[in-house]
Structures are given as C-alpha cells and as structure tokens.
Write a protein that holds these residues in place. Sequence first.
Motif, PDB file in Angstrom:
ATOM      1  N   LYS A  61     -29.910  48.992   6.366  1.00 14.67           N
ATOM      2  CA  LYS A  61     -30.274  47.887   7.262  1.00 14.67           C
ATOM      3  C   LYS A  61     -30.925  46.772   6.450  1.00 14.67           C
ATOM      4  CE  LYS A  61     -30.267  47.047  11.772  1.00 14.67           C
ATOM      5  NZ  LYS A  61     -28.899  46.735  12.255  1.00 14.67           N
ATOM      6  N   GLU A  62     -31.863  47.161   5.541  1.00 11.70           N
ATOM      7  CA  GLU A  62     -32.540  46.178   4.682  1.00 11.70           C
ATOM      8  C   GLU A  62     -31.521  45.547   3.718  1.00 11.70           C
ATOM      9  OE1 GLU A  62     -35.805  44.011   3.059  1.00 11.70           O
ATOM     10  OE2 GLU A  62     -35.598  45.163   4.927  1.00 11.70           O
ATOM     11  N   ALA A  63     -30.582  46.367   3.240  1.00 14.45           N
ATOM     12  CA  ALA A  63     -29.593  45.884   2.258  1.00 14.45           C
ATOM     13  C   ALA A  63     -28.717  44.773   2.831  1.00 14.45           C
ATOM     14  CB  ALA A  63     -28.732  47.053   1.789  1.00 14.45           C
ATOM     15  N   GLU A  64     -28.501  44.803   4.177  1.00 18.13           N
ATOM     16  CA  GLU A  64     -27.653  43.775   4.802  1.00 18.13           C
ATOM     17  C   GLU A  64     -28.206  42.369   4.561  1.00 18.13           C
ATOM     18  OE1 GLU A  64     -27.360  44.928   8.892  1.00 18.13           O
ATOM     19  OE2 GLU A  64     -26.034  46.642   8.450  1.00 18.13           O
ATOM     20  N   LYS A  65     -29.520  42.270   4.412  1.00 21.37           N
ATOM     21  CA  LYS A  65     -30.158  40.954   4.202  1.00 21.37           C
ATOM     22  C   LYS A  65     -29.731  40.320   2.877  1.00 21.37           C
ATOM     23  CE  LYS A  65     -34.403  42.415   6.606  1.00 21.37           C
ATOM     24  NZ  LYS A  65     -35.835  42.696   6.386  1.00 21.37           N
ATOM     25  N   TYR A  66     -29.189  41.152   1.966  1.00 19.21           N
ATOM     26  CA  TYR A  66     -28.880  40.654   0.613  1.00 19.21           C
ATOM     27  C   TYR A  66     -27.397  40.321   0.417  1.00 19.21           C
ATOM     28  CZ  TYR A  66     -33.617  41.970  -0.534  1.00 19.21           C
ATOM     29  OH  TYR A  66     -34.987  42.050  -0.567  1.00 19.21           O
ATOM     30  N   ILE A  67     -26.632  40.416   1.527  1.00 22.75           N
ATOM     31  CA  ILE A  67     -25.212  40.033   1.422  1.00 22.75           C
ATOM     32  C   ILE A  67     -25.160  38.528   1.179  1.00 22.75           C
ATOM     33  CG2 ILE A  67     -22.999  39.886   2.652  1.00 22.75           C
ATOM     34  CD1 ILE A  67     -23.890  42.452   4.209  1.00 22.75           C
ATOM     35  N   ASP A  68     -24.476  38.155   0.105  1.00 25.72           N
ATOM     36  CA  ASP A  68     -24.412  36.732  -0.285  1.00 25.72           C
ATOM     37  C   ASP A  68     -23.120  36.535  -1.083  1.00 25.72           C
ATOM     38  OD1 ASP A  68     -24.629  34.244  -1.497  1.00 25.72           O
ATOM     39  OD2 ASP A  68     -26.812  34.400  -1.761  1.00 25.72           O
ATOM     40  N   GLU A  69     -22.124  35.948  -0.405  1.00 27.70           N
ATOM     41  CA  GLU A  69     -20.814  35.802  -1.058  1.00 27.70           C
ATOM     42  C   GLU A  69     -20.889  34.960  -2.318  1.00 27.70           C
ATOM     43  OE1 GLU A  69     -17.462  34.862   1.377  1.00 27.70           O
ATOM     44  OE2 GLU A  69     -18.040  36.304   2.932  1.00 27.70           O
ATOM     45  N   GLU A  70     -21.739  33.941  -2.296  1.00 23.08           N
ATOM     46  CA  GLU A  70     -21.863  33.055  -3.477  1.00 23.08           C
ATOM     47  C   GLU A  70     -22.346  33.832  -4.697  1.00 23.08           C
ATOM     48  OE1 GLU A  70     -24.048  29.430  -3.116  1.00 23.08           O
ATOM     49  OE2 GLU A  70     -22.991  28.889  -1.256  1.00 23.08           O
ATOM     50  N   LYS A  71     -23.262  34.768  -4.460  1.00 23.90           N
ATOM     51  CA  LYS A  71     -23.793  35.575  -5.577  1.00 23.90           C
ATOM     52  C   LYS A  71     -22.908  36.785  -5.874  1.00 23.90           C
ATOM     53  CE  LYS A  71     -28.676  34.331  -5.209  1.00 23.90           C
ATOM     54  NZ  LYS A  71     -30.013  34.805  -4.854  1.00 23.90           N
ATOM     55  N   GLY A  72     -21.894  36.999  -5.070  1.00 25.09           N
ATOM     56  CA  GLY A  72     -20.960  38.103  -5.325  1.00 25.09           C
ATOM     57  C   GLY A  72     -21.378  39.401  -4.694  1.00 25.09           C
ATOM     58  N   VAL A  73     -22.313  39.363  -3.697  1.00 26.76           N
ATOM     59  CA  VAL A  73     -22.707  40.587  -2.975  1.00 26.76           C
ATOM     60  C   VAL A  73     -21.968  40.557  -1.640  1.00 26.76           C
ATOM     61  CG1 VAL A  73     -24.609  41.990  -2.087  1.00 26.76           C
ATOM     62  CG2 VAL A  73     -24.980  40.508  -4.070  1.00 26.76           C
ATOM     63  N   LEU A  74     -20.886  41.365  -1.537  1.00 32.85           N
ATOM     64  CA  LEU A  74     -19.994  41.233  -0.381  1.00 32.85           C
ATOM     65  C   LEU A  74     -20.290  42.208   0.744  1.00 32.85           C
ATOM     66  CD1 LEU A  74     -16.665  40.792  -2.409  1.00 32.85           C
ATOM     67  CD2 LEU A  74     -18.245  39.021  -1.621  1.00 32.85           C
ATOM     68  N   GLU A  97     -22.673  47.323  -1.546  1.00 37.35           N
ATOM     69  CA  GLU A  97     -22.758  46.706  -2.888  1.00 37.35           C
ATOM     70  C   GLU A  97     -24.203  46.354  -3.234  1.00 37.35           C
ATOM     71  OE1 GLU A  97     -20.237  43.470  -4.065  1.00 37.35           O
ATOM     72  OE2 GLU A  97     -18.470  44.420  -3.193  1.00 37.35           O
ATOM     73  N   ALA A  98     -24.926  45.835  -2.245  1.00 37.78           N
ATOM     74  CA  ALA A  98     -26.332  45.468  -2.476  1.00 37.78           C
ATOM     75  C   ALA A  98     -27.146  46.711  -2.822  1.00 37.78           C
ATOM     76  CB  ALA A  98     -26.899  44.791  -1.227  1.00 37.78           C
ATOM     77  N   LEU A  99     -26.893  47.781  -2.037  1.00 35.74           N
ATOM     78  CA  LEU A  99     -27.631  49.028  -2.260  1.00 35.74           C
ATOM     79  C   LEU A  99     -27.300  49.616  -3.639  1.00 35.74           C
ATOM     80  CD1 LEU A  99     -29.564  51.101  -1.113  1.00 35.74           C
ATOM     81  CD2 LEU A  99     -27.657  52.199   0.061  1.00 35.74           C
ATOM     82  N   GLN A 100     -26.009  49.564  -4.029  1.00 34.91           N
ATOM     83  CA  GLN A 100     -25.615  50.081  -5.347  1.00 34.91           C
ATOM     84  C   GLN A 100     -26.314  49.303  -6.464  1.00 34.91           C
ATOM     85  OE1 GLN A 100     -23.772  52.919  -6.104  1.00 34.91           O
ATOM     86  NE2 GLN A 100     -24.673  52.405  -8.085  1.00 34.91           N
ATOM     87  N   GLY A 101     -26.402  47.981  -6.306  1.00 32.68           N
ATOM     88  CA  GLY A 101     -27.082  47.146  -7.306  1.00 32.68           C
ATOM     89  C   GLY A 101     -28.554  47.510  -7.429  1.00 32.68           C
ATOM     90  N   ALA A 102     -29.206  47.750  -6.285  1.00 29.90           N
ATOM     91  CA  ALA A 102     -30.627  48.131  -6.299  1.00 29.90           C
ATOM     92  C   ALA A 102     -30.805  49.481  -6.996  1.00 29.90           C
ATOM     93  CB  ALA A 102     -31.158  48.195  -4.866  1.00 29.90           C
ATOM     94  N   LYS A 103     -29.860  50.411  -6.717  1.00 31.40           N
ATOM     95  CA  LYS A 103     -29.931  51.730  -7.365  1.00 31.40           C
ATOM     96  C   LYS A 103     -29.752  51.606  -8.888  1.00 31.40           C
ATOM     97  CE  LYS A 103     -27.051  53.896  -4.381  1.00 31.40           C
ATOM     98  NZ  LYS A 103     -26.314  54.965  -3.668  1.00 31.40           N
ATOM     99  N   ASP A 104     -28.873  50.691  -9.309  1.00 27.03           N
ATOM    100  CA  ASP A 104     -28.663  50.473 -10.749  1.00 27.03           C
ATOM    101  C   ASP A 104     -29.951  49.977 -11.413  1.00 27.03           C
ATOM    102  OD1 ASP A 104     -26.049  51.250 -10.580  1.00 27.03           O
ATOM    103  OD2 ASP A 104     -25.215  49.219 -10.477  1.00 27.03           O
ATOM    104  N   ILE A 105     -30.661  49.073 -10.691  1.00 34.45           N
ATOM    105  CA  ILE A 105     -31.926  48.544 -11.237  1.00 34.45           C
ATOM    106  C   ILE A 105     -32.947  49.676 -11.364  1.00 34.45           C
ATOM    107  CG2 ILE A 105     -33.904  47.026 -10.732  1.00 34.45           C
ATOM    108  CD1 ILE A 105     -31.800  45.116  -9.368  1.00 34.45           C
ATOM    109  N   LEU A 106     -33.037  50.501 -10.340  1.00 31.03           N
ATOM    110  CA  LEU A 106     -34.003  51.615 -10.358  1.00 31.03           C
ATOM    111  C   LEU A 106     -33.646  52.647 -11.432  1.00 31.03           C
ATOM    112  CD1 LEU A 106     -34.401  52.077  -6.500  1.00 31.03           C
ATOM    113  CD2 LEU A 106     -36.218  51.353  -8.064  1.00 31.03           C
ATOM    114  N   ALA A 107     -32.341  52.935 -11.582  1.00 33.25           N
ATOM    115  CA  ALA A 107     -31.897  53.928 -12.588  1.00 33.25           C
ATOM    116  C   ALA A 107     -32.270  53.469 -13.988  1.00 33.25           C
ATOM    117  CB  ALA A 107     -30.393  54.144 -12.480  1.00 33.25           C
ATOM    118  N   GLU A 108     -32.081  52.173 -14.261  1.00 33.23           N
ATOM    119  CA  GLU A 108     -32.427  51.665 -15.592  1.00 33.23           C
ATOM    120  C   GLU A 108     -33.938  51.717 -15.824  1.00 33.23           C
ATOM    121  OE1 GLU A 108     -30.182  48.449 -17.758  1.00 33.23           O
ATOM    122  OE2 GLU A 108     -32.019  47.345 -17.317  1.00 33.23           O
ATOM    123  N   ALA A 109     -34.714  51.427 -14.761  1.00 34.61           N
ATOM    124  CA  ALA A 109     -36.180  51.480 -14.883  1.00 34.61           C
ATOM    125  C   ALA A 109     -36.642  52.903 -15.202  1.00 34.61           C
ATOM    126  CB  ALA A 109     -36.828  50.978 -13.592  1.00 34.61           C
TER     127      ALA A 109
END
Length: 725
Positions: free
Chosen positions: A138-151, A155-167
């Motif tokens: 539900k929170e991830a829906e707020k980050y959908i942004d076609e201009e930034k490539g979050v469709l 996709e938004a949730l996967q990107g957040a998980k990638d950031i956390l995994a690297e941390a």
Amino acid sequence: MDINGKIAKELQVQKWQVEAAVKLIDEGNTIPFISRYRKEVTGSLNDEVLRNLYERLGYLRALEEKKEQVLGSIEEQGMLTEELREKILAAETQVLVEDLYRPYRPKRKTRASVAKEKGLEPLALFIKLQNTKMPVEKEAEKYIDEEKGVLSAEEALQGAKDILAEAVSDEADYRTFIRSLTMREGSLVSEAKDGEAESVYEMYYAYEEPLKKVAGHRVLALNRGEKEKILTVKVKAPEEEILRYLEKMTILSDNEYTTPVLKEVAQDSYHRLIEPAIEREIRNELTEKAEDGAINVFGKNLEQLLMQPPIAGKVVLGWDPAFRTGCKLAVVDETGKVLDTKVIYPTAPQNKVAESKAELKKLIRKYHISLISVGNGTASRESEQIIVDLLKELDTPVQYVIVNEAGASVYSASRLATEEFPEFDVGQRSAASIARRLQDPLAELVKIEPKAIGVGQYQHDMNQKKLGEALAGVVETTVNRVGVDLNTASAPLLEHISGISKTLAKNIVAYREENGRFVSRKQLLKVPKLGPKAFEQCAGFMRITDGENPLDATSVHPESYGAAEKLMEKLGLTMEDVRMLQKEAHVGGKKTAGLSRKIKDEKKLALELGIGELTLQDIVKELEKPARDPREDMPAPILRSDVMDLEDLKPGMILKGTVRNIVDFGAFVDIGVHQDGLVHISQMTDRFIRHPLEAVSVGDIVDVQVLSVDAAKKRIALTMKISGK
C-alpha cells in the motif's frame, strides 16, 4: 598502531630488538649484514626472524597507509564519526579496513544505487522502521512514477528491498561474524565435471573437508584441478545459522507486514552479495596460507640444496642424457673450466654402445676423470647402465653420481649461458652445468631462477612475485652464509652478496679482468660505483685466499680488523699462524685449538678491544677455524659404482638414500633406482610430527627400508622406521 610493539609480540622478541632492526633496515642495511655484523645492536636476531620482521613491517606500514587513505576519503564525504575512526584505527587487517570502508566506497552502478536514483530510499527506511499498520505494498503505491521508471508497486518494493539488502551487506560486523562462522563451521567441497573421466584428481571427485582442517597441499591441488576445468570447487557454509543471524540483526520487532519482507532481504543480501564475496575471501585466504606453507617448504628445500658440500679437487665428466639427439658430455677441470665436449649415441635409436664406450675411455685417460655427474632426466636410467658396465672395464677407479638436473635446460638456453659459453650449443652448456653442480652446487645453482630448480610442489600455481621474493631471500641468505671467493666468483654469484647490485657485480668482474686478481678487500673501493656503504655491506662476505691480509679470507669484517689484531697479540698468535692454517686447509690447529677456553673474562676483554661480546665470540670462532666452509657440515652426495633396477627391490631391503624433495605429506628419496621412493610422513619417525621438515632436509643421507614396490605404476613405498633397529 604501535607497529614495533605488534611485531615484537608476533615474533616473540623484545620491542627494543625490533626497534633496532627497523632502524637498521631504514638506514639501508641488508638482512644478511644485520644478522651477521650487527648482533649486539639487535640482540642476535637471525636471518629468518629478520626476514619475517621485514615482511610484517612492510604489511603493517601498508595497512597504516590504507587506513589514512580510507579515513581521508570518508572525512571528505563528511561521514566520519569518532566511533568509525576508532574502529578503522584499531583494525588489524586490510580485509577489516575494506569491510569498514565498504558503505562509503564510491560504488559502480548497483541495483541499490539505481533504486536510490528512482527515489525509493524513503520507502526502504519506512520498511526498516518496522512499525507499519498496513501492507507495505500500500505504501509502495505512493512511489509509482513513470518518469522515474517506477511502473508498479511491486517494482517500488523490489527497489526498496535492493537498498536494504545492500545496507545489510555493507555492515562490517555482519561480514566479520559470517566470515568467522564459515571458517569455523563450513567446509570445502569439490566434485568432478565429468565423473567418468580419468585424472590425477580422482580423490577429489566427491570430496568434502572442514575448512579449519584442510591441508595446504590439498588446497593447491583443488585449485589446480579447478584451473584445469576438471573440478568444481565450492565453500559450503552453515547457511541456516547465517540466515538466522542476519534475520535476528535486521528484524527488530515482529511486524506481520515487514517481517516477511526483511526475511527476503536477509536471504537476498546473503546469497547475492555476501556469500560470493566471503567465499572469494576464504578461498583467497586458504590459498595464501597454503602458498605461504609451500613457499616455506620450498625455501627450506632450496636452502639445503644450495648448502650441499662441493666436491673439490676432481676432474668431472658432466653427462646430459638423451635418446635421439645423443648424450652430451662436458669435461670440467677442478676449477670448473670446460676442457672438452663430445656427443655420443649409446642410447636408442642409434645404440652405438661400443663406439661410445671407446670414446669415454679416451676422455677418462686423457683428462684423468675420476667422477661422472649424470643428469636425472630422460634416458638417465639407460645412461647409468652404460656407465656401470664401463666402470667394470676400467683399470682406474671412477665413480658416478646422479644429480638433479632441474633447471639445467632453463639455464643452458638463457642469455647468461650464451655469454658464458658462446661457442657451445644448448646441450653442451647443459652438460657443463651438470658437472659443475657437483663441484660447487651453490655457484652453479644461483645462475638458475630459483623456482626452476624444482624442489617443492605446485610452485607454478602460486603467486609468482611472492615466491620469487621468498626464494631470492633464501639464495641471498645462503650465499652470504657461505661467502664467495672474490677472485673466482661469477657476476651471477656476486649479485647475491649483501649490498651488491647486478651493475656492481659486473663492475667487480670487469675490474678483476682489467687489473688482475684482488689482493685486498680494500681494493673493492676502487671498483666503479662501489662506495663506502656498499663496501660496509659486502666486505665481510667476500673472501680473498693468499691475499695481503689472511683475515681477508675469513668472515671477520674489516671494521673489526683492529680488534682482531689486538686479540691475536694477546693470545700469542701471528698473521703467519693464521695464513699457515688456511694453506694447510685445516679447520684448527695447535695454536688456535680451544682459543675460546683461553679467554677468562669475555666481557672485560670485549670492552678492552672496543667491540661487543658477540663480535668477540665470532672473531674467536674464525681464528679457531680460519676460512672454514659451513657446507662441510652437510652430508656429501653418495658416490655410486653399481646400479639397481626396480625389479631388484624387495620388501624388507635396507638401503642408503638421499632426500631429493620434501612435500607436505612426505619425502622423496633417491635409493639408486631411476624412480625416487616415497617415505610418507607417518613412516618417518615414531614421534608425532606436523611436517616432514621436522625429521629430514633435502640432501640428507638416510637409511630406509622398502615397504612395497608397484612396478606398473613405478611407485616405491619406503619407511625410515626400520624394523630390528
């Protein structure tokens, strides 16, 4: 970091000793010089300790430099906290410094950096807080942004998980824990790429062993099998335990929406980012440790080989065996000068045995040859049989020795050999080298790159720079321990002397050729580019026989001549006494025997002479046995006049043999048949030993008993635990 204190603790010596040695090294003194002539200053640190000290000094200084770079880089980014500074400064390895620097290192494009560019960092932080009362999608829906490539929300949730995994993967403490746990609980596993294929790696086709127990020689064998694409090698880690640990460190509250996401993050971080890096680090660490062990064994073997006693005063026939191209012969006089060369064809396909024997008899009569040095390569066995038959037909005593010819072909094709024997072909040079190896192993073997000499295992698979440096150190130590004759030493031998570079070695030889033999060590100062510092470093290791001053033939350093002369006066000795002893090639005589016992108060006498007690002891030793060669203590090669076949060997036979090579699992012994026999480590002694070097050295003459003979595989099993002894 207190570098000197740390080294002192590691090497179990006093801190003042390390400080003194470091000061001498920084002043440009060499290890052999410090070890031999600055004993008082360092408290008698020997070559081995000094080389270890030198190596650790280099590593720890590089570590301090790395820390400075890392601190500077993090400070520039405005991210340096006091806690982080302290952690970096306290780090004791480069790996830990790299771990601490990882979160701040400028990164190439990663999945996490792409997600950050898409503005997904706040979503990652939202998940990390673990206090949401609604699904994260539900929170991830707020980050959908076609201009930034979050469709999509996915996709938004996967990107957040990638950031956390690297941390998670960037946390130095996590990596330290996982690395240590894997080393403690993990294992090294290998399997065959083709289980049906025959190879020397069959014992590793289904292999598993705990990482903490795996032996160095197995690590190197696995590496080679992997490199040859026969094996697949992996580190098997305690995965369940690692994932539980990561979950415990990242899941701080039980939240039904974030807990499953963070479990996924922990798994992804481990499998995709941490595991491959840790596996690489562990494999590198195992390889480095195995290489260090192998280099140490190789170094000890090489030292023993170089320290083999010279066989002086004999005209030697060098024999380089071969089949089709014929056996190359070189007659070498007592000084190493080549008197004659020939090619004979006693072996297949020509089989001109009678003709070859006639030629050999002529050479033996003409040059009074008393010893034949035969290389142990191709056609050695057949050549040996011909030599033995020949010896039975002679009316003068001649013996033969099989010598290890490893590296002879490398030398004979080298630029150095071309300069030394411009008129000879490769085979003739090789035969001359095989003869000279017997007359003076040290002088001949230093012409060959150490790793080509072939006393070790896996030398071609390891870090060549490290191997080269270690073996160059062994050669340097050995050459300086023995010393060189300034009037006969070749440039390749001279360049291993303390303080002598390649250029200076050539200049010494050129000066000698132009001005005739050296009559005094002081003349070295007339050699172009050889200044006072180089003279100080090298003079004690240069020997002059029949020179103006008999002390020039000893290892007494010119800086101590004044003290040595005063000492001789006190002990009623003259220079003529010393000269006479050297001429007679005695290792002591009536006048010098037991000199040390004549000194009642060493401390008082040393003070009187203006030298240290250790220097006084060294001078006394030299006067007791002037110009003594330390190689005299080593076992001489076995001279043979008969031959045995593999078929002649029977279990229970007791034989004398020469240790040719030492590896981690045992020693190969030459017992006079073409194939060396193996004494496994378990067959060396009744006491427990961790390594064969604790029981034997290369060149040792040992009694062995035959355990078994496998003629088909040409394998001989021997024991040194002889029954009935």
